[in-house]
Design a protein around this motif. Sequence first.
Motif, PDB file in Angstrom:
ATOM      1  N   LEU A   1       0.930  -1.143  -0.183  1.00 31.90           N
ATOM      2  CA  LEU A   1      -0.019  -0.005  -0.159  1.00 31.90           C
ATOM      3  C   LEU A   1       0.718   1.236   0.071  1.00 31.90           C
ATOM      4  CD1 LEU A   1      -2.683   1.427  -0.041  1.00 31.90           C
ATOM      5  CD2 LEU A   1      -2.721   1.112   2.618  1.00 31.90           C
ATOM      6  N   ARG A   2       1.831   1.154   0.656  1.00 30.34           N
ATOM      7  CA  ARG A   2       2.578   2.629   0.830  1.00 30.34           C
ATOM      8  C   ARG A   2       3.376   2.697  -0.409  1.00 30.34           C
ATOM      9  NH1 ARG A   2       4.746   0.395   5.813  1.00 30.34           N
ATOM     10  NH2 ARG A   2       6.505  -0.136   4.874  1.00 30.34           N
ATOM     11  N   ILE A   3       3.932   1.639  -1.263  1.00 31.07           N
ATOM     12  CA  ILE A   3       4.394   1.984  -2.403  1.00 31.07           C
ATOM     13  C   ILE A   3       3.461   2.403  -3.386  1.00 31.07           C
ATOM     14  CG2 ILE A   3       5.542   0.740  -4.191  1.00 31.07           C
ATOM     15  CD1 ILE A   3       6.868  -1.318  -2.133  1.00 31.07           C
ATOM     16  N   VAL A   4       2.343   1.828  -3.538  1.00 27.41           N
ATOM     17  CA  VAL A   4       1.403   2.305  -4.422  1.00 27.41           C
ATOM     18  C   VAL A   4       1.028   3.761  -4.187  1.00 27.41           C
ATOM     19  CG1 VAL A   4      -0.901   2.046  -5.308  1.00 27.41           C
ATOM     20  CG2 VAL A   4       0.527  -0.074  -4.772  1.00 27.41           C
ATOM     21  N   LYS A   5       0.571   4.077  -2.644  1.00 24.69           N
ATOM     22  CA  LYS A   5       0.300   5.587  -2.456  1.00 24.69           C
ATOM     23  C   LYS A   5       1.361   6.484  -2.813  1.00 24.69           C
ATOM     24  CE  LYS A   5      -1.276   6.445   1.485  1.00 24.69           C
ATOM     25  NZ  LYS A   5      -1.494   6.240   2.997  1.00 24.69           N
ATOM     26  N   ALA A   6       2.851   5.806  -2.850  1.00 16.59           N
ATOM     27  CA  ALA A   6       3.843   7.117  -3.233  1.00 16.59           C
ATOM     28  C   ALA A   6       3.759   7.205  -4.806  1.00 16.59           C
ATOM     29  CB  ALA A   6       5.262   6.372  -2.594  1.00 16.59           C
ATOM     30  N   GLY A   7       3.527   5.840  -5.553  1.00 18.01           N
ATOM     31  CA  GLY A   7       3.476   6.301  -7.015  1.00 18.01           C
ATOM     32  C   GLY A   7       2.214   7.053  -7.361  1.00 18.01           C
TER      33      GLY A   7
ATOM     34  N   THR B   1      -5.544  -1.486  -5.558  1.00 17.43           N
ATOM     35  CA  THR B   1      -5.602  -0.499  -4.287  1.00 17.43           C
ATOM     36  C   THR B   1      -6.044   0.699  -4.829  1.00 17.43           C
ATOM     37  OG1 THR B   1      -3.316  -1.912  -4.169  1.00 17.43           O
ATOM     38  CG2 THR B   1      -3.569   0.428  -2.997  1.00 17.43           C
ATOM     39  N   LEU B   2      -5.686   1.229  -6.100  1.00 15.82           N
ATOM     40  CA  LEU B   2      -6.239   2.521  -6.645  1.00 15.82           C
ATOM     41  C   LEU B   2      -7.772   2.637  -6.493  1.00 15.82           C
ATOM     42  CD1 LEU B   2      -3.781   3.111  -9.769  1.00 15.82           C
ATOM     43  CD2 LEU B   2      -3.726   4.413  -7.459  1.00 15.82           C
ATOM     44  N   ARG B   3      -8.274   1.251  -7.132  1.00 11.90           N
ATOM     45  CA  ARG B   3      -9.746   1.405  -7.243  1.00 11.90           C
ATOM     46  C   ARG B   3     -10.333   1.511  -5.668  1.00 11.90           C
ATOM     47  NH1 ARG B   3     -11.728  -3.792 -10.104  1.00 11.90           N
ATOM     48  NH2 ARG B   3     -11.019  -4.802  -7.900  1.00 11.90           N
TER      49      ARG B   3
ATOM     50  N   GLY C   1     -12.192   3.374   2.683  1.00  9.99           N
ATOM     51  CA  GLY C   1     -11.766   4.451   1.567  1.00  9.99           C
ATOM     52  C   GLY C   1     -10.246   4.879   1.582  1.00  9.99           C
ATOM     53  N   ARG C   2      -9.544   4.327   2.947  1.00 10.14           N
ATOM     54  CA  ARG C   2      -8.304   4.887   3.000  1.00 10.14           C
ATOM     55  C   ARG C   2      -7.323   4.303   1.884  1.00 10.14           C
ATOM     56  NH1 ARG C   2      -7.002   3.614   8.851  1.00 10.14           N
ATOM     57  NH2 ARG C   2      -8.450   1.796   8.301  1.00 10.14           N
ATOM     58  N   ALA C   3      -7.436   3.317   1.476  1.00  8.53           N
ATOM     59  CA  ALA C   3      -6.619   2.646   0.466  1.00  8.53           C
ATOM     60  C   ALA C   3      -6.170   3.676  -0.506  1.00  8.53           C
ATOM     61  CB  ALA C   3      -7.160   1.534   0.028  1.00  8.53           C
ATOM     62  N   ALA C   4      -4.811   3.767  -0.732  1.00 14.60           N
ATOM     63  CA  ALA C   4      -4.104   4.548  -1.845  1.00 14.60           C
ATOM     64  C   ALA C   4      -4.737   6.070  -1.823  1.00 14.60           C
ATOM     65  CB  ALA C   4      -4.353   3.977  -2.961  1.00 14.60           C
ATOM     66  N   ASN C   5      -5.328   6.528  -0.481  1.00 11.62           N
ATOM     67  CA  ASN C   5      -5.939   7.817  -0.442  1.00 11.62           C
ATOM     68  C   ASN C   5      -5.898   8.327   0.768  1.00 11.62           C
ATOM     69  OD1 ASN C   5      -7.228   9.608  -2.073  1.00 11.62           O
ATOM     70  ND2 ASN C   5      -9.239   9.114  -1.385  1.00 11.62           N
ATOM     71  N   GLY C   6      -4.927   7.642   1.576  1.00 16.44           N
ATOM     72  CA  GLY C   6      -4.876   8.264   2.993  1.00 16.44           C
ATOM     73  C   GLY C   6      -4.298   7.530   3.923  1.00 16.44           C
TER      74      GLY C   6
END
Length: 259
Positions: A143-149, A205-207, A254-259
């Motif tokens: 999750l951290r890697i996807v959020k960073a990207g 993750t984005l979805r 809703g926090r995934a990839a968004n917070g």
Amino acid sequence: MATILVTGGTGRLGRALVDRLLDDGHDVRSLSRRPHTGIGRTGLTAYAVDLRDGTGLGAAVAGVDAIVHCATAPSGGDEEAAGRLIAAARAAGVPHLVYISIVGVDRIPFGYYRTKLAVERAVEASGLGWTVLRTTQFHDLVLRIVKAGARLPVLPVPSGVRVQPVDVRDVAARLAELAAGEPAGRVADLGGPEAFEVRELVHRTLRAGGRRRLLVPLRLPGAAFGALSRGENLALDQPAGRFGYGDFLAARGGRAANG
């Protein structure tokens, strides 16, 4: 019930392990270099010890039945910290040292993996009773890697690579079981219940976070990514955890990839 010391006790895995050990009825010592907050559960004692210098380590290890070494610093110093911990454990006569490592550390030439492998070898040569558990990457890391990207509108995604993320709750449960048992050497690796192409994990993750990004396939050269493309990071034929990546995302809402 046993007295068990957890290094890195305030980290993501450390907290989960401390809670699991307490739920199982053990007396737990949580060691972290930063002052502990929120300590209050019966059976839990906090020790503020920086393994980079070892001050106070002797008191923390005295009289324990097992140590689970979860503390790590990707920026460096893990070998030295492990050396201090091993020396203190030997001096105190600790009968069992459990170490958490990563699947593929002996086959994937990342610098951090080389360090983890060196610590494994130090544990094995320590003269202590020892157990080493290798796991795949945690859901939280994915999750951290996807959020960073996802900070960029275009997200490069390595192609030809699969990952098998595992939940920290499953890792904590396995470590608690191992710490309460006899030294077992290298035990079977532990991965998550599913393996995914990286693109699929990123898309999920984005979805889950309500985001859309353009995903661009990226072929990466080098020995490390060659090893990843061969699946050296996977534990497909080994025991698997119960909680999948979808369970992890659902728990976050809703926090995934968004917070």
